[in-house]
Design an enzyme around this catalytic site. Structure first.
Site, PDB file in Angstrom:
ATOM      1  N   ASP A 215      15.275  -1.159   0.685  1.00  0.00           N
ATOM      2  CA  ASP A 215      14.429  -0.676   1.721  1.00  0.00           C
ATOM      3  C   ASP A 215      13.652   0.696   1.550  1.00  0.00           C
ATOM      4  O   ASP A 215      14.508   1.542   0.971  1.00  0.00           O
ATOM      5  CB  ASP A 215      15.177  -0.753   2.873  1.00  0.00           C
ATOM      6  CG  ASP A 215      14.415  -0.401   4.314  1.00  0.00           C
ATOM      7  OD1 ASP A 215      13.545  -1.099   4.606  1.00  0.00           O
ATOM      8  OD2 ASP A 215      14.629   0.599   4.992  1.00  0.00           O
TER       9      ASP A 215
ATOM     10  N   GLU B 158       2.527   1.852  -1.866  1.00  0.00           N
ATOM     11  CA  GLU B 158       1.653   2.617  -2.614  1.00  0.00           C
ATOM     12  C   GLU B 158       0.331   1.868  -2.546  1.00  0.00           C
ATOM     13  O   GLU B 158       0.060   0.829  -3.370  1.00  0.00           O
ATOM     14  CB  GLU B 158       2.119   3.131  -3.955  1.00  0.00           C
ATOM     15  CG  GLU B 158       3.217   3.845  -4.046  1.00  0.00           C
ATOM     16  CD  GLU B 158       3.073   5.424  -3.963  1.00  0.00           C
ATOM     17  OE1 GLU B 158       1.676   5.734  -3.409  1.00  0.00           O
ATOM     18  OE2 GLU B 158       3.754   6.323  -3.975  1.00  0.00           O
TER      19      GLU B 158
END
Length: 550
Positions: free
Chosen positions: A200, A271
């Site tokens: 996570d 990202e």
């Protein structure tokens, strides 16, 4: 094919609270999952990923862990977990579990000790700092869930860092004792048969050691949904410090070095603006010939890609271009944080999306219920429970609508629970559960579930689709994404049409006369000629080998 299992298996994500309630309390549990593992084996997936089931006060439904080596009583016991793991392996399924290393619950014994005094031995297991002289937080960092990322502890006069809820204090990954404890936790679960870990918010575990302020964003705006005040900052210091790669190398060494079994680490890495930076999480080449980082950083790009042939191809080609040598791509189109695929892309795209996901080069992850075409549920205000929507000030961030119970049959309770009634389920059922359920769709050869079963059967029988090369086609009409997959003698042509009209595609000579191995509509086994016609939002896989009979 000489590849590890995690490169060829299809992963199926289960949200434990919502898959199957085995004890009749209205909340899904491990026994319920074990009961339904046969369904997943028959579906054709190769691995099961469980979202958190650890002891937790449930402030964030399990992502606030109070014991990393146990099972929350509402989900069962460690014995229940062992039975689940054994059953999965008996069925040939691999087992992946969620691992939450960035933060614990504020009720975890470590944090209870840490907040007792400034000189407590566990103090440095979390991130504590003095407020500024004016009493304001140590820096300008913000919580994903709204407000400052710091909460003042009146007893000790210092503030602790929490990237999410105040009930989720961030662990200090610069403390070697924390790192050692976390690696031992991975070993604990591997010893119980776990085949891999979904990590996570993996990139958040290491922040700027100087805790510098984040710069202000010139243009506030989130990635795929608005995040309120959080978007007013550029998050360069509160996550993804360069030395995070050293932590990933430690993860990799721990998992790879445990025993002779192949295991996988998959990182939740958000990202989006720099794919090269995303690809860096695979790590660098090692002397042994592999890579030093995560086996796979999750690729969420398709969730934000325009649902057009050009948009999807551009993203896929960009991913292929940035992958390090030896890295394996992966794709997702749904999970427990996103609006349901059928709602986000439209019900007409459900099968097309499934074909895309299961034919691209890389490891696909399916979210429970997407194989049924489940749509987002408009959960009434008095039934909503997700803290993100409540505390962020942005109601649209609430994730309850994609986490509602799985529907197994057309009974009033959809077969989710043998004891509790629908009004007692932790979230309401989707309103069309009488028709969108496993039993009804399994009996209908034209259903979404039947399509997914055929698609998985074709994929599992095709070396090209599991592990082959990827070559996009340029000579296709606008609105069509075409590509070829090849592995040895197995070659497959994939044609995907993103549009409301009919379109004709010139078939490469090598595939003329070949059967249609899979189609989103009733086209299987039809040999193709020089031209192939695709209807609206339709797709086909052409090539010799297994055909998916209806």
């Amino acid at each position: 094919m000489d590849r590890p299992w995690w490169q060829t298996a299809v992963v199926y994500q289960i949200y434990p609270r919502s898959f199957r309630d085995g004890d009749g309390d209205g909340v899904g549990d491990l026994a319920g999952i074990t009961e339904k593992l046969g369904y997943l084996a028959d579906l054709g997936v190769g691995a099961v990923w469980l979202s958190p089931f650890y002891p937790s006060p449930q402030a964030d439904f399990g992502y606030d862990v109070s014991d990393y080596r146990g099972v929350d009583p509402q989900y069962g016991t460690l014995d229940d977990f062992d039975r689940l793991a054994a059953r999965a392996h008996d069925l040939g399924l691999k087992l992946i579990v969620d691992f939450v290393p960035n933060h614990s619950s504020d009720q975890h014994p470590w944090f209870v000790e840490s907040r007792q005094s400034r000189d407590n031995p566990k103090r440095d297991w979390y991130v504590w700092r003095d407020p500024k002289p004016d009493g304001s937080p140590p820096n300008n960092w913000l919580s994903h869930f709204g407000g400052p990322a710091w909460t003042l502890d009146e007893a000790t006069g210092q503030s602790y860092l929490h990237s999410f809820l105040k009930e989720q204090p961030d662990l200090n990954w610069r403390n070697p004792a924390v790192v050692d404890e976390m690696m031992d936790t991975l070993r604990f679960w591997m010893a119980r048969g776990v085949d891999g870990f979904r990590i996570d918010v993996a990139h958040a575990i290491l922040k700027d050691p100087e805790l510098r302020d984040n710069p202000l964003a010139e243009d506030a705006g989130g990635f795929h949904k608005p995040m309120g005040a959080y978007d007013t900052l550029v998050h360069v210091h509160d996550k993804a410090h360069p030395d995070v790669h050293e932590a990933f190398a430690r993860f990799r060494q721990t998992v790879d070095g445990f025993d002779a079994q192949e295991r996988v680490t998959i990182g939740e890495i958000h990202e989006y603006d720099d794919l090269g930076r995303w690809a860096s999480y695979y790590g660098t080449p090692t002397e042994a010939g592999g890579l030093s980082g995560l086996h796979m950083p999750f690729n969420f790009g398709l969730l934000n890609t325009p649902w057009t042939a050009a948009g999807v191809r551009a993203h896929v080609d960009a991913i292929e271009a940035v992958l390090p040598d030896g890295a394996w791509p992966n794709y997702v189109l749904g999970n427990h944080d996103e609006r349901r695929l059928a709602t986000r892309l439209g019900p007409e795209s459900v099968c097309l999306a499934g074909m895309l996901l299961l034919t691209l080069r890389g490891a696909p992850t399916l979210y429970y219920g997407d194989e049924l075409g489940m749509e987002e549920v408009d959960v009434p205000l008095d039934r909503r429970v997700d803290p993100w929507g409540f505390r962020s000030g942005v109601p649209e961030l609430g994730r309850d609508g994609c986490r509602t119970p799985m529907a197994w049959d057309a009974s009033p309770g959809a077969g989710f629970s043998e004891g509790a009634g629908p009004s007692d389920y932790w979230l309401p059922l989707h309103p069309d559960h009488e028709s969108v359920n496993v039993a009804a769709e399994a009996a209908d050869p034209d259903s979404v579930l039947s399509f997914y079963r055929r698609a998985l059967a074709v994929r599992n029988a095709s070396p090209a689709l599991q592990a082959g090369s990827y070559r996009p086609l340029d000579d296709v009409p606008e609105g069509v994404f075409g590509f070829e997959r090849a592995e040895g003698d197995d070659r497959r042509l994939v044609l995907l049409h993103f549009g409301d009209d009919d379109v004709e595609v010139a078939v490469p000579e090598a595939y003329r006369g070949a059967p249609v191995a899979l189609a989103t509509h009733d086209r299987e086994v039809e040999p193709v000629g020089e031209v192939f016609c695709l209807g609206p939002w339709a797709g086909a896989v052409v090539g010799p080998g297994l055909t998916a009979g209806r």
